[in-house]
Motif scaffolding. Structure first.
Motif, PDB file in Angstrom:
ATOM      1  N   TRP A 111       9.068   6.265 -20.819  1.00  0.00           N
ATOM      2  CA  TRP A 111       8.895   4.997 -21.847  1.00  0.00           C
ATOM      3  C   TRP A 111       7.393   5.054 -21.879  1.00  0.00           C
ATOM      4  O   TRP A 111       6.684   4.706 -22.802  1.00  0.00           O
ATOM      5  CB  TRP A 111       9.534   3.668 -21.429  1.00  0.00           C
ATOM      6  N   ALA A 112       6.623   4.871 -20.794  1.00  0.00           N
ATOM      7  CA  ALA A 112       5.084   4.793 -20.740  1.00  0.00           C
ATOM      8  C   ALA A 112       4.339   5.652 -21.657  1.00  0.00           C
ATOM      9  O   ALA A 112       3.377   5.407 -22.449  1.00  0.00           O
ATOM     10  CB  ALA A 112       4.546   4.558 -19.354  1.00  0.00           C
ATOM     11  N   GLY A 113       4.958   7.021 -21.347  1.00  0.00           N
ATOM     12  CA  GLY A 113       4.069   7.924 -22.279  1.00  0.00           C
ATOM     13  C   GLY A 113       4.561   7.828 -23.704  1.00  0.00           C
ATOM     14  O   GLY A 113       3.477   7.999 -24.476  1.00  0.00           O
ATOM     15  N   LEU A 114       5.656   7.316 -24.241  1.00  0.00           N
ATOM     16  CA  LEU A 114       5.907   7.020 -25.399  1.00  0.00           C
ATOM     17  C   LEU A 114       5.169   5.729 -26.243  1.00  0.00           C
ATOM     18  O   LEU A 114       4.420   6.057 -27.186  1.00  0.00           O
ATOM     19  CB  LEU A 114       7.307   6.915 -25.836  1.00  0.00           C
ATOM     20  N   ALA A 115       5.398   4.634 -25.399  1.00  0.00           N
ATOM     21  CA  ALA A 115       4.814   3.544 -25.950  1.00  0.00           C
ATOM     22  C   ALA A 115       3.442   3.141 -25.391  1.00  0.00           C
ATOM     23  O   ALA A 115       2.565   2.400 -26.255  1.00  0.00           O
ATOM     24  CB  ALA A 115       5.623   2.308 -25.329  1.00  0.00           C
ATOM     25  N   HIS A 116       2.967   3.474 -24.516  1.00  0.00           N
ATOM     26  CA  HIS A 116       1.536   3.042 -23.825  1.00  0.00           C
ATOM     27  C   HIS A 116       1.043   4.320 -23.022  1.00  0.00           C
ATOM     28  O   HIS A 116       0.720   4.246 -21.928  1.00  0.00           O
ATOM     29  CB  HIS A 116       1.883   2.181 -22.697  1.00  0.00           C
ATOM     30  N   PRO A 117       0.660   5.486 -23.892  1.00  0.00           N
ATOM     31  CA  PRO A 117       0.307   6.475 -23.120  1.00  0.00           C
ATOM     32  C   PRO A 117      -1.114   6.590 -22.588  1.00  0.00           C
ATOM     33  O   PRO A 117      -1.209   7.421 -21.506  1.00  0.00           O
ATOM     34  CB  PRO A 117       0.072   7.566 -24.394  1.00  0.00           C
ATOM     35  N   ALA A 118      -2.086   5.688 -22.926  1.00  0.00           N
ATOM     36  CA  ALA A 118      -3.140   5.644 -21.992  1.00  0.00           C
ATOM     37  C   ALA A 118      -3.147   4.758 -20.524  1.00  0.00           C
ATOM     38  O   ALA A 118      -3.776   5.059 -19.665  1.00  0.00           O
ATOM     39  CB  ALA A 118      -4.190   4.389 -22.893  1.00  0.00           C
ATOM     40  N   GLN A 119      -1.739   4.048 -20.460  1.00  0.00           N
ATOM     41  CA  GLN A 119      -1.358   3.637 -19.169  1.00  0.00           C
ATOM     42  C   GLN A 119      -0.442   4.459 -18.427  1.00  0.00           C
ATOM     43  O   GLN A 119      -0.050   3.991 -17.390  1.00  0.00           O
ATOM     44  CB  GLN A 119      -0.732   2.233 -19.304  1.00  0.00           C
ATOM     45  N   GLN A 120       0.141   5.648 -18.937  1.00  0.00           N
ATOM     46  CA  GLN A 120       0.966   6.320 -18.188  1.00  0.00           C
ATOM     47  C   GLN A 120       0.517   6.910 -16.839  1.00  0.00           C
ATOM     48  O   GLN A 120       1.147   6.745 -15.768  1.00  0.00           O
ATOM     49  CB  GLN A 120       1.421   7.478 -19.081  1.00  0.00           C
ATOM     50  N   LEU A 121      -0.709   7.274 -16.876  1.00  0.00           N
ATOM     51  CA  LEU A 121      -1.433   7.713 -15.869  1.00  0.00           C
ATOM     52  C   LEU A 121      -1.515   6.698 -14.541  1.00  0.00           C
ATOM     53  O   LEU A 121      -1.322   6.843 -13.520  1.00  0.00           O
ATOM     54  CB  LEU A 121      -2.837   8.125 -16.054  1.00  0.00           C
ATOM     55  N   ALA A 122      -1.908   5.279 -14.966  1.00  0.00           N
ATOM     56  CA  ALA A 122      -1.796   4.119 -14.038  1.00  0.00           C
ATOM     57  C   ALA A 122      -0.480   4.020 -13.400  1.00  0.00           C
ATOM     58  O   ALA A 122      -0.356   3.740 -12.238  1.00  0.00           O
ATOM     59  CB  ALA A 122      -2.383   2.997 -14.699  1.00  0.00           C
ATOM     60  N   LEU A 123       0.721   4.185 -14.187  1.00  0.00           N
ATOM     61  CA  LEU A 123       1.937   4.004 -13.762  1.00  0.00           C
ATOM     62  C   LEU A 123       2.443   5.030 -12.864  1.00  0.00           C
ATOM     63  O   LEU A 123       2.844   4.642 -11.801  1.00  0.00           O
ATOM     64  CB  LEU A 123       2.998   3.846 -14.773  1.00  0.00           C
ATOM     65  N   LYS A 124       2.070   6.191 -13.081  1.00  0.00           N
ATOM     66  CA  LYS A 124       2.245   7.324 -12.326  1.00  0.00           C
ATOM     67  C   LYS A 124       1.414   7.191 -10.938  1.00  0.00           C
ATOM     68  O   LYS A 124       2.292   7.472  -9.828  1.00  0.00           O
ATOM     69  CB  LYS A 124       1.813   8.747 -12.967  1.00  0.00           C
ATOM     70  N   LYS A 125       0.360   6.526 -10.870  1.00  0.00           N
ATOM     71  CA  LYS A 125      -0.381   6.593  -9.569  1.00  0.00           C
ATOM     72  C   LYS A 125       0.180   5.425  -8.975  1.00  0.00           C
ATOM     73  O   LYS A 125       0.230   5.730  -7.459  1.00  0.00           O
ATOM     74  CB  LYS A 125      -1.724   6.463  -9.949  1.00  0.00           C
ATOM     75  N   ALA A 126       0.499   4.230  -9.512  1.00  0.00           N
ATOM     76  CA  ALA A 126       1.003   3.307  -8.707  1.00  0.00           C
ATOM     77  C   ALA A 126       2.436   3.497  -8.174  1.00  0.00           C
ATOM     78  O   ALA A 126       2.823   3.216  -7.092  1.00  0.00           O
ATOM     79  CB  ALA A 126       1.347   2.149  -9.770  1.00  0.00           C
ATOM     80  N   LEU A 127       3.304   4.459  -8.952  1.00  0.00           N
ATOM     81  CA  LEU A 127       4.421   4.924  -8.315  1.00  0.00           C
ATOM     82  C   LEU A 127       4.270   5.881  -6.978  1.00  0.00           C
ATOM     83  O   LEU A 127       5.011   5.771  -6.182  1.00  0.00           O
ATOM     84  CB  LEU A 127       5.205   5.517  -9.274  1.00  0.00           C
ATOM     85  N   LEU A 128       3.352   6.781  -7.173  1.00  0.00           N
ATOM     86  CA  LEU A 128       3.090   7.618  -5.895  1.00  0.00           C
ATOM     87  C   LEU A 128       2.567   6.927  -4.847  1.00  0.00           C
ATOM     88  O   LEU A 128       2.850   7.152  -3.604  1.00  0.00           O
ATOM     89  CB  LEU A 128       1.836   8.786  -6.517  1.00  0.00           C
TER      90      LEU A 128
END
Length: 222
Positions: A111-128
């Motif tokens: 979802w982040a990659g589709l709707a908010h690609p600029a924030q997908q990295l931030a979500l990935k790092k938060a999950l890790l």
């Protein structure tokens, strides 16, 4: 002259080497500023797609899956912690404790990659970080929503996704695509749909590989 590269980072949230690989890739891209401009897209891969709710004790899981002993696992954890420290990623000294199902995390990343690609990295790092630094249950909605909030994304929208099966088909299709093309371990870093860099490599390896790819004649990266 700056060369644009497309990077697909195929990985699982529960994979410690993926955390190391991402941190190393980021470091390499920092060193390559002015030479390379990379668009990084996170693609799903589940190491344990059949993991039930509640997860499994990590020592038990690794012994069953790989036949490793607790002593061997402790040695690997030490190596992982040091490799993480080398690239600025902090792992819990006690390890993960349990391993969890990560399918919903991948749905949110999609979802982040589709709707908010600029924030997908931030979500990935938060999950890790939630998984490997904080030892949290990566199948728990509250943990996933906390990562969404940390990344600055819409928590209510994410909650609605988790309450449905939205993006489930798309995530499974992407997973099937990569496994059908020979990706059976992660991280797998695919550059311009043509070049594969396997494993949680040191930053220097990523830097050298990306510089070589950037020097090649221009290719269309769809």
């Amino acid at each position: 002259m700056t060369t644009a590269l497309k990077i697909d980072f195929v990985s699982d949230v529960s994979c410690p080497w993926c955390a190391i690989g991402l941190a190393a890739l980021e470091l390499a891209l920092t060193r390559l500023q002015g030479e390379v401009e990379a668009a990084v897209h996170f693609q799903p891969f589940e190491l344990n797609p059949d993991m039930p709710s509640g997860g499994q004790d990590i020592t038990e899981h690794l012994t069953q899956k790989y036949g490793s002993t607790p002593a061997q696992q402790a040695q690997i954890r030490d190596t992982i912690r040091q490799r993480g420290a080398d690239v600025g990623f902090t792992f819990s000294p006690e390890g993960r404790g349990r391993i969890y199902n990560t399918f919903n995390a991948h749905r949110l990343l999609h979802w982040a990659g589709l709707a908010h690609p600029a924030q997908q990295l931030a979500l990935k790092k938060a999950l890790l970080q939630a998984c490997h630094r904080d030892r949290q249950d990566m199948g728990a909605d509250m943990v996933l929503l906390a990562a969404v909030q940390q990344a600055g994304l819409d928590v209510a929208r994410a909650q609605a996704i988790l309450a449905s099966d939205e993006f489930a088909r798309e995530v499974r299709e992407r997973e099937a695509f990569y496994t059908s093309h020979g990706i059976h371990s992660v991280p797998a870093v695919i550059v311009n749909n043509r070049h594969l860099i396997s494993g949680g490599q040191p930053a220097g390896v990523f830097e050298q590989a990306l510089r070589q790819i950037a020097a090649e004649p221009a290719q269309v990266a769809n």
